[in-house]
Design an enzyme around this catalytic site. Structure first.
Site, PDB file in Angstrom:
ATOM      1  CG  ASN A   6       3.990  -7.869   6.630  1.00  0.00           C
ATOM      2  OD1 ASN A   6       3.125  -7.042   6.360  1.00  0.00           O
ATOM      3  ND2 ASN A   6       5.203  -7.803   6.136  1.00  0.00           N
ATOM      4  CG  HIS A   9      -0.872  -7.004   1.969  1.00  0.00           C
ATOM      5  ND1 HIS A   9      -0.437  -6.089   1.023  1.00  0.00           N
ATOM      6  CD2 HIS A   9       0.031  -8.013   1.955  1.00  0.00           C
ATOM      7  CE1 HIS A   9       0.665  -6.558   0.459  1.00  0.00           C
ATOM      8  NE2 HIS A   9       0.976  -7.706   1.008  1.00  0.00           N
ATOM      9  CG  HIS A  42       8.519  -3.421   3.517  1.00  0.00           C
ATOM     10  ND1 HIS A  42       8.701  -4.244   2.435  1.00  0.00           N
ATOM     11  CD2 HIS A  42       9.482  -2.464   3.422  1.00  0.00           C
ATOM     12  CE1 HIS A  42       9.731  -3.806   1.713  1.00  0.00           C
ATOM     13  NE2 HIS A  42      10.206  -2.721   2.290  1.00  0.00           N
ATOM     14  NE  ARG A  44       7.389  -1.852  -1.615  1.00  0.00           N
ATOM     15  CZ  ARG A  44       7.972  -2.973  -2.050  1.00  0.00           C
ATOM     16  NH1 ARG A  44       7.779  -4.105  -1.428  1.00  0.00           N
ATOM     17  NH2 ARG A  44       8.738  -2.959  -3.120  1.00  0.00           N
ATOM     18  NE  ARG A  48       4.411  -1.077  -3.576  1.00  0.00           N
ATOM     19  CZ  ARG A  48       5.048  -2.040  -4.258  1.00  0.00           C
ATOM     20  NH1 ARG A  48       4.658  -3.296  -4.130  1.00  0.00           N
ATOM     21  NH2 ARG A  48       6.043  -1.767  -5.055  1.00  0.00           N
ATOM     22  CD  GLU A  69       9.178  -7.108   6.179  1.00  0.00           C
ATOM     23  OE1 GLU A  69       8.865  -6.647   5.063  1.00  0.00           O
ATOM     24  OE2 GLU A  69       8.752  -8.180   6.593  1.00  0.00           O
ATOM     25  CB  THR A 100      10.339  -8.524  -0.500  1.00  0.00           C
ATOM     26  OG1 THR A 100       9.721  -7.449   0.193  1.00  0.00           O
ATOM     27  CG2 THR A 100      11.835  -8.417  -0.373  1.00  0.00           C
ATOM     28  CD  GLU A 150      11.869 -12.603   7.454  1.00  0.00           C
ATOM     29  OE1 GLU A 150      12.047 -11.528   8.060  1.00  0.00           O
ATOM     30  OE2 GLU A 150      10.834 -12.882   6.833  1.00  0.00           O
ATOM     31  CG  HIS A 189       8.145 -13.943   0.506  1.00  0.00           C
ATOM     32  ND1 HIS A 189       8.124 -12.578   0.539  1.00  0.00           N
ATOM     33  CD2 HIS A 189       7.649 -14.294  -0.682  1.00  0.00           C
ATOM     34  CE1 HIS A 189       7.672 -12.119  -0.605  1.00  0.00           C
ATOM     35  NE2 HIS A 189       7.360 -13.139  -1.364  1.00  0.00           N
TER      36      HIS A 189
HETATM   37  N1  PXP Z   1       9.291 -11.398   5.485  1.00  0.00           N
HETATM   38  C1  PXP Z   1       9.735 -10.397   4.690  1.00  0.00           C
HETATM   39  C2  PXP Z   1      11.137  -9.912   4.868  1.00  0.00           C
HETATM   40  C3  PXP Z   1       8.892  -9.813   3.725  1.00  0.00           C
HETATM   41  O1  PXP Z   1       9.355  -8.818   2.950  1.00  0.00           O
HETATM   42  C4  PXP Z   1       7.568 -10.271   3.612  1.00  0.00           C
HETATM   43  C5  PXP Z   1       6.657  -9.659   2.610  1.00  0.00           C
HETATM   44  O2  PXP Z   1       6.475  -8.327   2.884  1.00  0.00           O
HETATM   45  C6  PXP Z   1       7.141 -11.284   4.496  1.00  0.00           C
HETATM   46  C7  PXP Z   1       8.028 -11.852   5.387  1.00  0.00           C
HETATM   47  C8  PXP Z   1       5.736 -11.777   4.493  1.00  0.00           C
HETATM   48  O3  PXP Z   1       5.420 -12.400   3.300  1.00  0.00           O
HETATM   49  P1  PXP Z   1       3.908 -12.789   3.003  1.00  0.00           P
HETATM   50  O4  PXP Z   1       3.125 -11.531   2.927  1.00  0.00           O
HETATM   51  O5  PXP Z   1       3.999 -13.515   1.703  1.00  0.00           O
HETATM   52  O6  PXP Z   1       3.442 -13.664   4.133  1.00  0.00           O
END
Ligand code: PXP
Length: 241
Positions: A6, A9, A42, A44, A48, A69, A100, A150, A189
């Site tokens: 992901n 960031h 994602h 959003r 952001r 996402e 999330t 998931e 997550h």
């Molecule tokens: N899976 C989903 C559905 C999420 O919303 C997120 C966070 O955006 C992640 C995985 C990844 O989480 P993390 O950034 O804590 O690794």
């Protein structure tokens, strides 16, 4: 075990200055070269981090698989239908949250989620529902027949330092339940190099989505190395499982 990175960031850093660096599209290519099996973003509602144009550019550039996402907001669902990512993961979304926080409420929002799943499937997009791993949430999600669920690993991420046996048992049971229903299992997550092992070793779990800890680690060792390190931890856990 597929590792999807992901890269939200990377865009968070760019948006801190509303400039054009670092570019998430370049980051995605680096992740893929370092062993990622897919790229997750994602989009959003408040934009952001990832922007609409990022998703469109990623659709053109990603060579592995693009996992989008999204909330069930009409505007965002319409973008997903237009862009056609390889996979779409429905997530709950609240504007004031930092990330999330929980999973989808597939009972309360069953009709809307079912309608969105149908629309995405019609476009040939693989579908996933992001849910907490408690039995009630899993059963409610499976009734909607997504391609995958998931499992939210937030509880594990909170509790693993103390052993996390109950959190892990809950995840294991959820994997089994989904597998028996013929639905694929993903997880994510709060996963880090230090806590990913037991999740990577879960039976029937076939994909991990990891973001924040990899981008954080990249500040010190670079993105490619951060991806390789995570890949190595996952593969090691699978061999010893
Ligand atoms: N899976 C989903 C559905 C999420 O919303 C997120 C966070 O955006 C992640 C995985 C990844 O989480 P993390 O950034 O804590 O690794």
């Amino acid at each position: 075990m597929r590792l999807y990175i992901n890269i939200d960031h990377v865009a968070t850093i760019r948006e801190a200055r509303r400039t054009d660096e670092p570019d998430p599209i370049a980051a995605a290519a680096l992740c893929e070269a370092a062993g990622a099996d897919g790229i997750t973003v994602h989009l959003r509602e408040d934009r952001r981090h990832i922007q609409d144009n990022d998703v469109r550019r990623l659709r053109q550039s990603v060579r592995t698989a693009l996992n989008l996402e999204l909330s069930q907001s009409e505007e965002i669902v319409a973008i997903a239908e237009e862009v056609r990512p390889d996979q779409a993961t429905l997530v709950p979304e609240r504007r004031e949250e930092i990330t999330t926080e929980g999973g989808l409420d597939c009972r309360r929002h069953a009709d809307r989620i079912a309608a969105v799943l149908h629309r995405l499937k019609t476009k040939g997009i693989r579908t996933s529902l992001f849910i907490t791993p408690d039995a009630e949430s899993v059963v409610a999600a499976l009734e909607l027949r997504p391609d995958a669920v998931e499992l939210h690993t937030g509880r594990w991420a909170h509790e693993w330092r103390g052993g996390g046996a109950a959190a892990l048992a809950e995840l294991r049971e959820a994997c089994e339940r989904a597998h028996q229903a013929g639905v694929a299992v993903h997880a994510g997550h709060g996963l880090t190099r230090d806590n990913v092992g037991p999740v990577a070793a879960l039976p029937h779990c076939e994909e991990l989505n990891i973001g924040h800890s990899i981008v954080s680690r990249a500040v010190f060792v670079g993105l490619a190395e951060a991806v390789r390190e995570m890949r190595e931890r996952i593969d090691r856990a699978r061999v010893t499982a």
